[in-house]
Scaffold this motif. Structure first.
Motif, PDB file in Angstrom:
ATOM      1  N   PHE B  99     -19.511 -43.614  25.744  1.00 23.23           N
ATOM      2  CA  PHE B  99     -19.847 -42.247  25.370  1.00 23.23           C
ATOM      3  C   PHE B  99     -18.665 -41.552  24.697  1.00 23.23           C
ATOM      4  O   PHE B  99     -18.826 -40.815  23.736  1.00 23.23           O
ATOM      5  CB  PHE B  99     -20.313 -41.449  26.578  1.00 23.23           C
ATOM      6  CG  PHE B  99     -21.731 -41.771  26.966  1.00 23.23           C
ATOM      7  CD1 PHE B  99     -22.770 -41.489  26.107  1.00 23.23           C
ATOM      8  CD2 PHE B  99     -22.015 -42.358  28.180  1.00 23.23           C
ATOM      9  CE1 PHE B  99     -24.078 -41.787  26.451  1.00 23.23           C
ATOM     10  CE2 PHE B  99     -23.312 -42.667  28.533  1.00 23.23           C
ATOM     11  CZ  PHE B  99     -24.344 -42.374  27.671  1.00 23.23           C
ATOM     12  N   ARG B 100     -17.462 -41.810  25.230  1.00 25.80           N
ATOM     13  CA  ARG B 100     -16.295 -41.210  24.591  1.00 25.80           C
ATOM     14  C   ARG B 100     -16.151 -41.699  23.165  1.00 25.80           C
ATOM     15  O   ARG B 100     -15.827 -40.941  22.262  1.00 25.80           O
ATOM     16  CB  ARG B 100     -15.038 -41.564  25.378  1.00 25.80           C
ATOM     17  CG  ARG B 100     -14.956 -40.811  26.672  1.00 25.80           C
ATOM     18  CD  ARG B 100     -13.632 -41.052  27.314  1.00 25.80           C
ATOM     19  NE  ARG B 100     -13.559 -40.331  28.573  1.00 25.80           N
ATOM     20  CZ  ARG B 100     -12.457 -40.197  29.265  1.00 25.80           C
ATOM     21  NH1 ARG B 100     -11.336 -40.736  28.834  1.00 25.80           N
ATOM     22  NH2 ARG B 100     -12.448 -39.521  30.384  1.00 25.80           N
ATOM     23  N   ALA B 101     -16.415 -42.985  22.960  1.00 24.58           N
ATOM     24  CA  ALA B 101     -16.313 -43.548  21.617  1.00 24.58           C
ATOM     25  C   ALA B 101     -17.278 -42.844  20.672  1.00 24.58           C
ATOM     26  O   ALA B 101     -16.922 -42.524  19.541  1.00 24.58           O
ATOM     27  CB  ALA B 101     -16.599 -45.045  21.651  1.00 24.58           C
ATOM     28  N   ILE B 102     -18.501 -42.577  21.151  1.00 23.07           N
ATOM     29  CA  ILE B 102     -19.479 -41.890  20.303  1.00 23.07           C
ATOM     30  C   ILE B 102     -18.980 -40.513  19.904  1.00 23.07           C
ATOM     31  O   ILE B 102     -18.971 -40.140  18.732  1.00 23.07           O
ATOM     32  CB  ILE B 102     -20.827 -41.728  21.037  1.00 23.07           C
ATOM     33  CG1 ILE B 102     -21.529 -43.076  21.127  1.00 23.07           C
ATOM     34  CG2 ILE B 102     -21.711 -40.727  20.316  1.00 23.07           C
ATOM     35  CD1 ILE B 102     -22.874 -42.990  21.793  1.00 23.07           C
ATOM     36  N   PHE B 103     -18.518 -39.752  20.895  1.00 23.29           N
ATOM     37  CA  PHE B 103     -18.182 -38.369  20.593  1.00 23.29           C
ATOM     38  C   PHE B 103     -16.887 -38.241  19.812  1.00 23.29           C
ATOM     39  O   PHE B 103     -16.590 -37.190  19.268  1.00 23.29           O
ATOM     40  CB  PHE B 103     -18.123 -37.542  21.878  1.00 23.29           C
ATOM     41  CG  PHE B 103     -19.490 -37.285  22.431  1.00 23.29           C
ATOM     42  CD1 PHE B 103     -20.360 -36.452  21.758  1.00 23.29           C
ATOM     43  CD2 PHE B 103     -19.922 -37.904  23.584  1.00 23.29           C
ATOM     44  CE1 PHE B 103     -21.630 -36.243  22.233  1.00 23.29           C
ATOM     45  CE2 PHE B 103     -21.191 -37.694  24.066  1.00 23.29           C
ATOM     46  CZ  PHE B 103     -22.049 -36.863  23.392  1.00 23.29           C
ATOM     47  N   PHE B 104     -16.134 -39.313  19.770  1.00 24.68           N
ATOM     48  CA  PHE B 104     -14.912 -39.227  19.004  1.00 24.68           C
ATOM     49  C   PHE B 104     -15.061 -39.813  17.602  1.00 24.68           C
ATOM     50  O   PHE B 104     -14.225 -39.591  16.748  1.00 24.68           O
ATOM     51  CB  PHE B 104     -13.782 -39.922  19.764  1.00 24.68           C
ATOM     52  CG  PHE B 104     -12.447 -39.458  19.336  1.00 24.68           C
ATOM     53  CD1 PHE B 104     -12.215 -38.108  19.145  1.00 24.68           C
ATOM     54  CD2 PHE B 104     -11.430 -40.344  19.060  1.00 24.68           C
ATOM     55  CE1 PHE B 104     -10.983 -37.663  18.713  1.00 24.68           C
ATOM     56  CE2 PHE B 104     -10.199 -39.906  18.630  1.00 24.68           C
ATOM     57  CZ  PHE B 104      -9.982 -38.566  18.454  1.00 24.68           C
ATOM     58  N   LEU B 105     -16.165 -40.521  17.402  1.00 24.90           N
ATOM     59  CA  LEU B 105     -16.396 -41.192  16.121  1.00 24.90           C
ATOM     60  C   LEU B 105     -16.289 -40.276  14.890  1.00 24.90           C
ATOM     61  O   LEU B 105     -15.633 -40.629  13.918  1.00 24.90           O
ATOM     62  CB  LEU B 105     -17.755 -41.897  16.166  1.00 24.90           C
ATOM     63  CG  LEU B 105     -18.146 -42.727  14.957  1.00 24.90           C
ATOM     64  CD1 LEU B 105     -17.189 -43.885  14.778  1.00 24.90           C
ATOM     65  CD2 LEU B 105     -19.561 -43.259  15.110  1.00 24.90           C
TER      66      LEU B 105
END
Lengths: 324, 279
Positions: B99-105
């Motif tokens: 989820f962190r990866a998504i929101f930081f993308l």
């Protein structure tokens, strides 16, 4: 009669205990570990995540659509066939290999310079006391909010005088001097990070006769690799994406991928419409081809992100990019 | 002395690439600047450039007001959204990394050109909003002074949310610095998550909210999607206006941003100052 009453009470009691157990499972003990709360959080995360990714999914899905798929209203997300032709065309329009190298040159070199120079300055601010330090630190932070537009024109004239326009030097030279794109933020990241390293470490090295420069390069930098990686990645991404000053400083002599994307329509017309003359076979630009071009422009960053994502996400909250 | 040696690179860079250009641009903003074959020629104009910007330029004031309105709308959206996301991914959830990866993308994609492209092709709006005619409803019921900016915000909603990547990280960093024992103590005392949020979490991340307001303001005002910036660049290469006028516009723009920042700092710390006065 009495017996029935007894069993009724027994049943009632049983229902009650399962009831509280269900309640406990649903609502949890502390309020945030119950099933309802968990489901709610996941539902929210997934839906917000989807909205967040929507433009990227839309773009990728459309970039594989052939013209007939694009016009077919029944084709929503998954194209009937994987149509690679869009990418072939976009690749030629962007002159991908050449532009990619220019982009690389214009982002890797400044990022390396910024990574090192900002670390040195950050160490200076984190470890030493000297007169005027607070004022200088304040000035450094102030540079973050001064819009580039103010310094851009004098810098343009300056670089023109030195004959540096059309080369990556207008990005590299400020980066060597801990300036350039968002360098105040990088210095701040380093300052915070170095402050979290106990000073006892340098003191013991000092006892062994090391001076501050050996301490910095031999002891501090090796244990600061996470911070170095984060600053390098940020700097790389922001330099890669820079179009505004890039178009000004680079002019017509060099073009980065985002700059090429800007003139995509014109380049496409030059490459396909005129050369094919009267033929109309696939000579017209459509949104799928443009999406393919956009995918190609961000693809290198996406690949980088896939590998570096762990650092990006995990390390940054450890270094703490904010002031206390 | 060693301290000075370490910050020396920045000091040189600051003088060369900040201080000198700032003074030079301030000088240019009071002049008409001609580029000739033999170099730059300037004629002193006093306040003419500034007067022209406010009184005669048909676009500048309009774009500036539009920018102000959008900032007033966007800052709360971005700050609240990033706070909510940070709170969610700070929970003990599975696939946290994912989820962190998504929101930081989006941080790696938010370049002007790519975003422009997505925007032009209609990938930036949530289709549901258009399907249910929310935009038409708003356009019909709001006065055009605020209707136009609100509609433009809704139309670019996803892109606006995309500008929250760094802010989410700042909040995450803040949330992780809150002492865990306070939460445990509050939970033992029987505080609900709602109370914990308002009484403990929010006060302890308050400094980070201010940091995020400042970051968001700077981010929104310097990105190349911004029409004021486009206007400044257009004027730079126009014969009748030129570099002098363009720098005057940048200075006005800078003052406006600076005032916004000062106001947000003022309002944000006002409560504390009031309490300080009382005690």
């Amino acid at each position: 009669m009495k017996l029935v009453h007894e069993t009724n009470r027994f049943v009632l009691k049983k229902v009650n205990t399962t009831g509280t157990r269900v309640k406990k499972a649903l609502l949890g003990l502390q309020g945030n570990d119950g099933l309802i709360f968990k489901t709610f959080i996941y539902a929210l995360l997934i839906s917000v995540g989807f909205i967040y990714l929507y433009p990227i999914l839309y773009m990728v899905s459309n970039s594989f659509k052939s013209l007939s798929d694009l016009l077919d209203p029944t084709v929503l997300w998954i194209p009937k066939e994987l149509y690679i032709e869009n990418f072939v065309k976009a690749w030629h329009v962007l002159e991908f290999p050449k532009t990619f190298m220019t982009s690389l040159l214009n982002s890797v070199l400044p990022a390396l310079a910024q990574m090192v120079s900002c670390a040195i300055v950050g160490f200076g601010f984190a470890r030493f006391r000297f007169p005027g330090k607070n004022i200088l630190f304040g000035l450094m932070l102030l540079t973050f909010i001064i819009p580039t537009q103010i310094v851009m024109i004098p810098m343009f004239l300056m670089f023109e005088q030195y004959g540096m326009l059309g080369t990556p030097l207008p990005f590299i030279i400020p980066a060597i001097f801990a300036g350039g794109i968002k360098s105040a933020l990088f210095i701040l990241i380093y300052t915070q990070f170095f402050r979290s390293i106990p000073p006892v470490l340098d003191e013991s090295a000092q006892l062994d006769g090391a001076n501050y420069f050996t301490i910095f390069f031999r002891i501090i930098l090796p244990i600061s690799i996470p911070a170095l990686v984060v600053v390098f990645l940020f700097s790389l991404v922001w330099h890669w994406n820079e179009t505004y000053t890039a178009s000004l400083y680079l002019g017509d002599s060099m073009s980065t991928l985002p700059l090429k994307l800007k003139e995509f329509n014109d380049s496409f017309r030059v490459l396909y419409s005129s050369s094919s003359g009267g033929e109309s076979s696939g000579a017209d630009i459509n949104e799928s081809i443009k999406f393919a071009g956009t995918v190609l422009v961000i693809l290198p960053l996406l690949v980088l992100y896939m590998f570096a994502q762990r650092w990006f996400v995990e390390v940054l909250d450890k270094t703490g990019i904010t002031g206390e | 002395m060693t301290g000075y040696l370490f910050i020396l690179p920045w000091l040189i860079g600051f003088l060369l690439f900040m201080a000198y250009p700032i003074f030079y641009s301030l000088f240019m903003s009071f002049n008409k600047v001609y580029i000739t074959a033999s170099g730059i020629k300037t004629t002193f104009l006093e306040w003419e450039n500034y007067k022209f910007a406010f009184l005669s330029d048909p676009h500048f004031v309009e774009e500036l007001v539009m920018f102000l309105k959008s900032v007033v709308l966007l800052i709360p959206i971005v700050v609240v959204f990033s706070l909510i996301v940070a709170l969610m991914i700070n929970q003990p959830i599975k696939m946290k990394g994912f989820f962190r990866a998504i929101f930081f993308l989006p941080v790696i994609i938010t370049s002007g050109e790519v975003v422009n492209e997505l925007f032009a092709q209609g990938a930036a709006t949530i289709p549901i909003i258009e399907r249910y005619g929310i935009i038409d409803f708003l356009q019909a019921n709001l006065s055009p002074t605020w209707g136009k900016p609100i509609v433009s915000v809704i139309e670019q909603l996803i892109i606006i949310l995309w500008y929250s990547g760094v802010q989410i990280l700042i909040f995450l960093a803040g949330l992780q610095k809150v002492n865990k024992q306070i939460y445990e103590a509050a939970a033992i005392d029987g505080a609900s998550p709602w109370e914990i949020f308002w009484k403990i979490t929010l006060p302890s991340i308050k400094p980070f909210i201010l940091v995020n307001i400042i970051y968001t303001t700077v981010d929104l005002s310097t990105n190349s999607l911004n029409n004021v910036i486009v206007l400044i660049k257009e004027n730079m290469f126009k014969v009748e206006t030129g570099f002098g006028y363009a720098t005057a516009l940048s200075w006005i723009y800078f003052m406006v941003i600076f005032i916004i920042l000062l106001l947000s700092i003022f309002f944000f710390t006002r409560k504390e100052r009031l309490e300080f006065k009382k005690s």
